[in-house]
Design an enzyme around this catalytic site. Structure first.
Site, PDB file in Angstrom:
ATOM      1  N   HIS A 177      52.523  13.860  67.741  1.00 45.02           N
ATOM      2  CA  HIS A 177      52.334  12.675  68.579  1.00 45.02           C
ATOM      3  C   HIS A 177      51.280  11.759  67.965  1.00 45.02           C
ATOM      4  O   HIS A 177      51.462  10.546  67.897  1.00 45.02           O
ATOM      5  CB  HIS A 177      51.909  13.093  69.992  1.00 45.02           C
ATOM      6  CG  HIS A 177      51.329  11.980  70.807  1.00 45.02           C
ATOM      7  ND1 HIS A 177      49.987  11.942  71.157  1.00 45.02           N
ATOM      8  CD2 HIS A 177      51.877  10.857  71.331  1.00 45.02           C
ATOM      9  CE1 HIS A 177      49.753  10.861  71.868  1.00 45.02           C
ATOM     10  NE2 HIS A 177      50.866  10.183  71.996  1.00 45.02           N
TER      11      HIS A 177
ATOM     12  N   SER B 179      40.193  30.273  61.933  1.00 50.34           N
ATOM     13  CA  SER B 179      38.951  31.041  62.039  1.00 50.34           C
ATOM     14  C   SER B 179      39.034  32.259  61.132  1.00 50.34           C
ATOM     15  O   SER B 179      40.123  32.716  60.790  1.00 50.34           O
ATOM     16  CB  SER B 179      38.735  31.490  63.488  1.00 50.34           C
ATOM     17  OG  SER B 179      37.602  32.337  63.584  1.00 50.34           O
TER      18      SER B 179
ATOM     19  N   SER C   4      37.056  18.564  83.595  1.00 50.49           N
ATOM     20  CA  SER C   4      38.464  18.281  83.336  1.00 50.49           C
ATOM     21  C   SER C   4      38.731  16.782  83.370  1.00 50.49           C
ATOM     22  O   SER C   4      38.123  16.055  84.160  1.00 50.49           O
ATOM     23  CB  SER C   4      39.328  18.973  84.395  1.00 50.49           C
ATOM     24  OG  SER C   4      40.680  18.527  84.319  1.00 50.49           O
TER      25      SER C   4
ATOM     26  N   GLU D 292      30.799  25.985  74.434  1.00 49.21           N
ATOM     27  CA  GLU D 292      31.146  25.041  75.485  1.00 49.21           C
ATOM     28  C   GLU D 292      30.134  25.239  76.604  1.00 49.21           C
ATOM     29  O   GLU D 292      30.085  26.293  77.223  1.00 49.21           O
ATOM     30  CB  GLU D 292      32.567  25.289  75.981  1.00 49.21           C
ATOM     31  CG  GLU D 292      33.625  25.070  74.908  1.00 49.21           C
ATOM     32  CD  GLU D 292      35.024  25.246  75.462  1.00 49.21           C
ATOM     33  OE1 GLU D 292      35.362  24.549  76.440  1.00 49.21           O
ATOM     34  OE2 GLU D 292      35.763  26.084  74.930  1.00 49.21           O
TER      35      GLU D 292
END
Length: 706
Positions: A97, A166, A317, A473
């Site tokens: 995309h 990774s 979010s 995070e």
């Protein structure tokens, strides 16, 4: 403590279907526990490192900077590679995309001779192996110009890129191992972007602006957030960080060079059923800004570079309208909505950026063994605590709202849900991990841990801006506390804006506050090193920030593992490409219509080759072209624009299973100039006789757009 090696088989079976939703000593001394047996020790500091650093105020009043910016393609295999983010085995790449990019900015300060490279890459995370090899390649080209200390690699945290890059087992489970082709695309692209940004260094100025962007994000774990003290929550107007901070870059001759902004939100507008590679909302916002500033034309140079970087997005979010499968209600529409909100506010900050950046560039960096930090009482509940070997809890398997998995969140050893959690709490969980029912202890796996335990922490200052780079995070409130810790140490240095830059330089899960951890929602269950991880970070960053303030050096800490020689990949490469005997590669299988009305979608299907034969880095698999008055065809879009879609699928044809169909679709924008157009596909096919790769191209018939 007993490891899970004996019970690995059943747990691994469960993990292969789980949703990662990755997105993902006393002060001021840094805690740098000794390396484990078999782990190489850090080299002794060079004389320059060991000496007293330049004081933070040496550049006070200086507005002179050297600035360079560049963008490089890092798009990995667009077919048959598991995607990194949601951890769904069935979610494999099937097209593009929007291409993925590394956006690099090098800023140097003539007043103290220091420079820093900041990168925002369209990745789920920057794994430690990526940072290691980028720095290694920079050193081979530029000597001591760049090192771990002054290179900051951050991820936008898109969940729609190919995985397998990774060197640690846990992050390669759902991709069935390491994918060298993707790893090389990422490392070479990031390295190239930094080298070109550095080569473009020229005199320029910086301006800083910030403001609150409301209505672009929601907290996906509001009940956990409410566990934080009421007095602390009362300091803030919302349960997410609304602050966007923007750094505007201008050349001495007035040319606009680029920008970086930091805003905390997950790049999960596209859900876990999406199979198109895309930079998601942040990639779209960056692309839009680059187009508007004239630095983005089909085949044109990267004369303007815009990075929409991430921050403490751990519990944040973008899906303000709700949605399913982790993403929004409609992947493309919700991504566009989030991108527009971020773009519009960044444009506002860009146009109102009036605060000139004055000061210099500085940084401090150290590796910390995060599973063995003795956290002082000042950063805990008043008692000394120790961090734990990395482990995930039962609620991690449940996933988050941005990527639901199995079971439900909130499973603790005080509130066990079922027999499984009762078993884990009694047989596996230790007091170190507190309320967490452990389902996998990655930190004690043999011969190597499944996730990294020696992790990089970094503080970078550019005048009044301080970047706190974390390999995690970080939730909203955890980020606020960490910013306050660093801000307190940098008082008197001129720093006014402290930003969490992450996930950066490596990756090892989440960091929740102690109170959020106790609830064991997804974020708490994914806090690898136990309930006092945030305290360990605050303690370590106290040391880094105070050293930067005082102009002193810090110990480098233990050297992280280099696992490049032991990493395993199980994915086969392309054996050969086939087609029907009576067609050529690039031939049209399903033709476009003769004409379309603006707002309709043009589509054509080609006989193609496997996209892993050539990733087309810096190129494209598709072109939308308009016929000019002189009869020539001019590109108006490609697969790096997020306008037309490239879709690959395996086609079963007799006598082999090696055929491919490539579908190019173009949702025709309503402002498209009427005229004659065509869709072009470019690819490569692999011969089964000699293994050679051959280019091909095909085009649709011309069609009119009315």
């Amino acid at each position: 403590m007993r490891t899970l090696n004996a019970r690995l088989a059943p747990v691994l079976g469960l993990l292969l279907g789980c949703v990662l939703a990755l997105g993902p000593g006393a002060p001021p001394r840094l805690s740098t526990a000794s390396a484990q047996e078999g782990m190489p020790q850090a080299p002794s500091p060079s004389p320059a490192q060991a000496s007293v650093e330049t004081p933070a105020n040496a550049c006070a009043g200086s507005a002179n900077f050297l600035i360079g910016a560049a963008r490089s393609d890092i798009t990995g295999p667009a077919a048959e590679v598991g995607m990194m983010g949601y951890g769904q085995v069935a979610q494999k790449t099937e097209g593009i995309h929007l291409r993925l990019y590394s956006r690099a900015f090098v800023i140097a300060s003539p007043c103290n001779g220091r420079r820093v490279a900041f990168v925002s890459a369209d990745l789920g995370m920057v794994f430690q192996a990526v940072k290691q090899q980028v720095v290694e390649r920079l050193r081979s080209k530029l000597g001591d110009t760049f090192s771990d200390d002054n290179v900051l690699l951050s991820a936008t945290h898109t969940h729609s890129g190919p995985g397998g890059f990774s060197h640690y087992t846990f992050y390669n489970l759902t991709t069935f191992g390491f994918v060298p082709q993707n790893f090389e695309a990422i490392v070479s692209g990031i390295t190239d972007s930094i080298l070109r940004a550095n080569a473009r260094l020229a005199e320029g100025s910086l301006r800083l602006s910030s403001g609150d962007l409301h209505g672009a994000s929601i907290n996906r774990s509001p009940e956990a957030y409410l566990r934080n003290p009421e007095s602390e929550r009362a300091r803030y107007s919302d349960n997410v960080d609304n602050r966007m901070t923007l750094l505007r870059m201008t050349a001495a001759d007035g040319r606009e060079l680029g920008l970086v902004n930091w805003f905390a939100v997950h790049a999960t507008s596209f859900g876990n059923t999406n199979t198109y590679i895309t930079g998601d909302n942040k990639g779209l916002a960056a692309h839009t800004f680059e187009v508007e500033k004239g630095g983005r034309t089909p085949g044109g140079p990267d004369s303007f570079v815009a990075a929409f970087a991430n921050s403490n997005e751990g519990d944040v979010s973008p899906n303000i309208l709700g949605g399913t499968n982790g993403g929004g209600a409609n992947d493309f529409e919700d991504a566009a909505l989030s991108a527009k909100k971020q773009y519009d506010f960044a444009e506002h900050l860009w146009s109102t950026a009036g605060m000139p950046v004055m000061g210099g560039v500085d940084y401090r960096h150290a590796y910390v063994k995060m599973d063995a930090v003795d956290v002082a009482p000042a950063f805990t509940d008043g008692r000394t605590h120790r961090t734990c070997p990395a482990a995930i809890g039962l609620s991690m398997l449940a996933g988050a709202e941005d990527g639901p998995g199995f079971g439900s969140e909130g499973a603790t050893c005080e509130n066990v849900h079922d027999v499984w959690s009762q078993f884990t709490c009694s047989a596996v969980t230790t007091a170190c991990q507190g309320e967490k029912p452990i389902v996998l202890e990655m930190g004690t796996m043999k011969p190597y841990p499944w996730t990294p335990e020696v992790l990089p922490l970094q503080v970078v200052t550019v005048g009044p801006l301080a970047l706190v780079a974390v390999p995690f995070e970080v939730t909203t409130m955890a980020g606020r506390r960490l910013r306050d810790t660093v801000r307190a140490q940098l008082q008197g240095t001129g720093v006014t804006d402290v930003v969490i830059a992450g996930p950066a330089n490596a990756y090892s899960g989440y960091v929740a506050t102690r109170e959020e951890y106790a609830r064991q929602d997804y974020e708490g269950a994914s806090t690898h090193f136990g309930p006092w991880t945030l305290g360990a970070l605050q303690q370590s960053f106290t040391g880094l920030a105070s050293a930067l303030r005082d102009g002193t050096s810090v110990p480098p800490g233990p050297t992280p593992r280099d696992l490049r020689k032991v990493v395993v990949g199980l994915q086969p490469g392309v054996v050969f490409d086939d087609k029907l005997l009576w067609v050529d590669f690039g031939a049209v299988a399903e033709e476009a219509k003769a004409s379309y009305v603006r707002g309709e979608t043009a589509s054509v299907t080609f006989w193609g080759g496997h996209p892993r034969n050539d990733l087309k880095l810096g190129g494209t698999f598709l072109r939308v072209q308009r016929r000019e008055s002189d009869g020539t065809w001019r590109d108006v879009a490609n697969d790096g624009d997020g306008v037309a879609l490239y879709h690959w699928q395996r086609e079963f044809c007799v006598p082999t299973l090696a055929c491919s169909h490539v579908r190019i679709t173009w949702p025709i924008p309503r402002d498209t100039q009427p005229g004659m157009y065509r869709l072009v596909h470019e690819g490569n096919w692999k011969s089964g006789w000699d293994g050679r790769i051959h280019p091909y191209a095909g085009s649709s018939r011309p069609f009119t757009v009315r």
